[in-house]
Design a protein around this motif. Structure first.
Motif, PDB file in Angstrom:
ATOM      1  N   UNK A   1      23.894  47.080  39.953  1.00 46.06           N
ATOM      2  CA  UNK A   1      24.609  45.950  39.397  1.00 46.06           C
ATOM      3  C   UNK A   1      26.019  45.915  40.000  1.00 46.06           C
ATOM      4  N   UNK A   2      26.756  44.838  39.732  1.00 45.33           N
ATOM      5  CA  UNK A   2      28.005  44.602  40.452  1.00 45.33           C
ATOM      6  C   UNK A   2      29.099  44.126  39.515  1.00 45.33           C
ATOM      7  N   UNK A   3      30.272  44.771  39.621  1.00 47.62           N
ATOM      8  CA  UNK A   3      31.474  44.315  38.918  1.00 47.62           C
ATOM      9  C   UNK A   3      32.477  43.809  39.940  1.00 47.62           C
ATOM     10  N   UNK A   4      33.061  42.641  39.659  1.00 50.45           N
ATOM     11  CA  UNK A   4      34.107  42.070  40.513  1.00 50.45           C
ATOM     12  C   UNK A   4      35.339  41.809  39.655  1.00 50.45           C
ATOM     13  N   UNK A   5      36.478  42.333  40.100  1.00 47.23           N
ATOM     14  CA  UNK A   5      37.732  42.218  39.363  1.00 47.23           C
ATOM     15  C   UNK A   5      38.530  41.018  39.850  1.00 47.23           C
ATOM     16  N   UNK A   6      39.111  40.285  38.900  1.00 44.47           N
ATOM     17  CA  UNK A   6      39.883  39.084  39.210  1.00 44.47           C
ATOM     18  C   UNK A   6      41.286  39.172  38.605  1.00 44.47           C
ATOM     19  N   UNK A   7      42.250  38.557  39.282  1.00 37.83           N
ATOM     20  CA  UNK A   7      43.619  38.516  38.774  1.00 37.83           C
ATOM     21  C   UNK A   7      43.933  37.103  38.283  1.00 37.83           C
ATOM     22  N   UNK A   8      45.206  36.814  38.081  1.00 38.53           N
ATOM     23  CA  UNK A   8      45.689  35.523  37.572  1.00 38.53           C
ATOM     24  C   UNK A   8      45.115  35.222  36.192  1.00 38.53           C
ATOM     25  N   UNK A   9      44.936  36.269  35.394  1.00 35.25           N
ATOM     26  CA  UNK A   9      44.417  36.139  34.024  1.00 35.25           C
ATOM     27  C   UNK A   9      43.030  35.516  33.968  1.00 35.25           C
ATOM     28  N   UNK A  10      42.282  35.628  35.058  1.00 33.33           N
ATOM     29  CA  UNK A  10      40.908  35.137  35.078  1.00 33.33           C
ATOM     30  C   UNK A  10      39.963  36.225  34.567  1.00 33.33           C
ATOM     31  N   UNK A  11      38.849  35.812  33.994  1.00 34.04           N
ATOM     32  CA  UNK A  11      37.888  36.782  33.483  1.00 34.04           C
ATOM     33  C   UNK A  11      37.281  37.566  34.639  1.00 34.04           C
ATOM     34  N   UNK A  12      36.879  38.793  34.345  1.00 36.75           N
ATOM     35  CA  UNK A  12      36.173  39.594  35.328  1.00 36.75           C
ATOM     36  C   UNK A  12      34.713  39.153  35.404  1.00 36.75           C
TER      37      UNK A  12
END
Length: 605
Positions: A61-72
């Protein structure tokens, strides 16, 4: 990279990089861009990527991290097709999440996810999502590792004190870095007095690796202020939680805007080399490990002279020929680069194919065999603002016939995720007999984590001649010849005769991760006196046997030996069952007479 970095960086594409590559090679690689995948169509400002089997179904499975207060973003893999998980931790809230890693921090049999938050000027606390089974997570709400607000741009874990659990390092940008010792039971202690914690800088990337093969984890920290640059930090583990900073030689004195650190045995000489990605148009660094703690900086060849705004390097044998290739993710709409290892210290620059011609603002990049066909696929994260840019998912469609082996390691005395374990494999490829080595790591580049299983390319090898596993506990296990093109799971054997290779001999029926008969969980409480509960999950009906051993491998008790149905089960072990004294014991689960897993527990009288 985040907006602050991009605002300070030059906004010109380095055409010299492209023209230099065109002169090198027109060799193409058969990667297919998965434009129809949901991974590519959730366009957000993505920074980091990590692969992990969160639901224990045998695929990644895959986790992707996001910035700018966006959901992961969290994607469940179903036989090579990804479905986005839309509710629950860790996707229910947004923050400046730069990256994270998967590892079983509490040794309970379920992967946890630790993510890092922060910007250049302000920061929020990092978050520890505890795996609770079936791909679900719960927020761990206490401890300095989740309450310190340190502007963490990357985090990584290793068993730095070799006590069987994973400690955490947080690389904080323009702030003191964080060091968190795992004391077991989800209790972490902040280490604040050692130089490894007090040396502040504009830290961006971090990665643990046993570069000197002495059995403990050393640390490299990439620093960059996006202006004049900074010297990087490198610490040698002296044991007993003592770290010595290395300040001599180019390895400890080079100044650049370094972003990521990627360790790999690129020359198959048995020790880990280091590739450092640099921003602001500077050349990247490749430090070849010469042994005895010495490094030689390689300064010639496009591998290090292409320049650009490089963010992440990712080692992986993408063509299964027996040596590590390197993918480099570049920012500012520069093409990414794939370097194929020739096996003689030189690399070929690939210039044909989508994988090196999809210009983007690329950040993290991580290899994994997500479709289970024996070769490495690739995810690349992209971020831009306000323009929405999709991430890249490339499926490897190799058809060269090269062999392979993929091995999942499970610790018992060592941490369950086997972070820091080394696998060494001997085979004859192209008429040459040589060893390959892989080390299991939580960070394989800037905010990027390759899959936990170790992958070996075997070219035209007819068989594997030998396999050696070096566990963080110091246990070394050796296995003889076996056939190629297999998925395997190897469980650390604490004593002679206690759980070794899952599924028995290598040849014949193998324990493919997706078909494991059962999962053995950590006993609770641990340490214990006078009673502890042992839980396990059966994926099918069968005869379950729990056996307790002492450190000499003698059978102490057998609290369970009966037929059970699929599902969750538990049994109790008490001092009345025959444990003679305080100390370490091992409990092993066998299904229908086949040893599947073992763990350790401590009795305190």
């Amino acid at each position: 990279m985040p907006a602050i970095a991009r605002a300070l960086a030059p906004f010109t594409i380095l055409f010299g990089t492209l023209f230099g590559a065109l002169a090198t090679s027109a060799h193409a690689q058969p990667f297919a861009r998965m434009t129809g995948s949901e991974v590519e169509n959730d366009g957000l400002y993505s920074e980091g990527a990590a692969w992990g089997d969160i639901d224990q179904d045998g695929d990644l499975d895959l986790h992707i991290a996001n910035i700018l207060s966006q959901v992961n973003l969290l994607y469940r893999n179903d036989a090579g097709t990804f479905a986005r998980i839309l509710s629950g931790a860790p996707v229910a809230s947004g923050a400046n999440t730069y990256g994270g890693f998967f590892a079983d921090l509490d040794n309970d049999g379920f992967l946890d996810l630790y993510v890092n938050h922060g910007t250049s000027n302000t920061g929020t606390s990092n978050v520890h999502y505890r795996g609770t089974g079936g791909g679900a997570f719960a927020v761990a709400g206490s401890g300095p590792h989740v309450t310190d607000a340190g502007r963490s741009w990357s985090t990584c874990a290793a068993d730095t004190d070799n006590d069987g659990d994973l400690d955490i390092y947080a690389a904080n940008h323009k702030a003191v870095n964080g060091v968190y010792r795992n004391d077991g039971g989800n209790v972490f202690t902040s280490i604040t007095s050692a130089p490894i914690a007090t040396n502040a800088g504009a830290s961006l990337g971090s990665s643990w690796a046993d570069y000197d093969n002495d059995g403990d984890a050393d640390l490299f920290v990439a620093n960059g202020n996006f202006i004049a640059g900074q010297v990087n930090l490198f610490y040698r583990n002296e044991g007993n939680n003592v770290f010595a900073r290395i300040t001599t030689g180019e390895f400890g004195t080079d100044i650049a805007n370094s972003v990521g650190a990627s360790w790999g045995d690129a020359d198959n000489d048995g020790d880990l080399d280091l590739y450092v990605t640099n921003y602001s148009g500077a050349n990247n660094y490749y430090y070849r490990n010469e042994g005895a703690g010495a490094f030689a900086k390689v300064v010639t060849g496009g591998f290090v002279t292409d320049g650009g705004n490089s963010v992440c390097g990712a080692w992986g044998d993408c063509d299964n020929d027996g040596d590590l290739d390197l993918f480099v993710a570049n920012d500012l709409n520069e093409d990414n680069i794939l370097y194929l290892n020739n096996g003689d210290g030189t690399f070929v620059t690939v210039v044909a194919g989508a994988i090196v011609n999809d210009a983007g603002r690329s950040n993290g990049s991580a290899w994994a065999d997500y479709d289970g066909d024996g070769d490495l696929d690739l995810v690349v994260t992209n971020g831009d603002n306000p323009v929405v840019q999709s991430n890249f998912l490339y499926r490897n469609d190799q058809a060269n016939g090269n062999g392979w082996i993929q091995i999942t390691l499970e610790g018992t005395i060592s941490n369950l995720s086997a972070i820091g374990a080394k696998a060494r494999l001997l085979a004859t490829i192209g008429g040459n007999t040589f060893w390959q080595m892989r080390e299991v790591s939580t960070q394989t580049g800037y905010n990027a984590m390759n899959s936990l299983p170790v992958e070996f390319g075997l070219g035209d090898a007819a068989q594997v001649d030998s396999l050696v596993i070096e566990w963080p506990s110091g246990i070394v296990e050796r296995f003889g010849t076996f056939s190629v093109n297999q998925f395997m799971t190897i469980v650390e054997s604490p004593t002679t005769g206690v759980a070794g290779v899952v599924g028995g001999a290598f040849d014949g029926a193998q324990s493919v991760p997706g078909t494991r008969a059962a999962v053995l969980h950590a006993n609770e409480p641990n340490p214990f006196n006078p009673v502890t509960t042992i839980r396990f999950t059966m994926n099918r009906a069968g005869r379950a046997t729990i056996t307790i051993y002492d450190t000499a491998g003698r059978v102490v008790a057998r609290p369970l030996d009966r037929a059970v149905e699929a599902g969750e089960h538990e049994t109790r072990f008490t001092t009345a069952d025959g444990a003679p004294a305080s100390g370490v014991y091992f409990y092993e689960l066998a299904i229908d007479g086949v040893r599947t897993a073992a763990r350790r527990m401590t009795l305190i009288r």
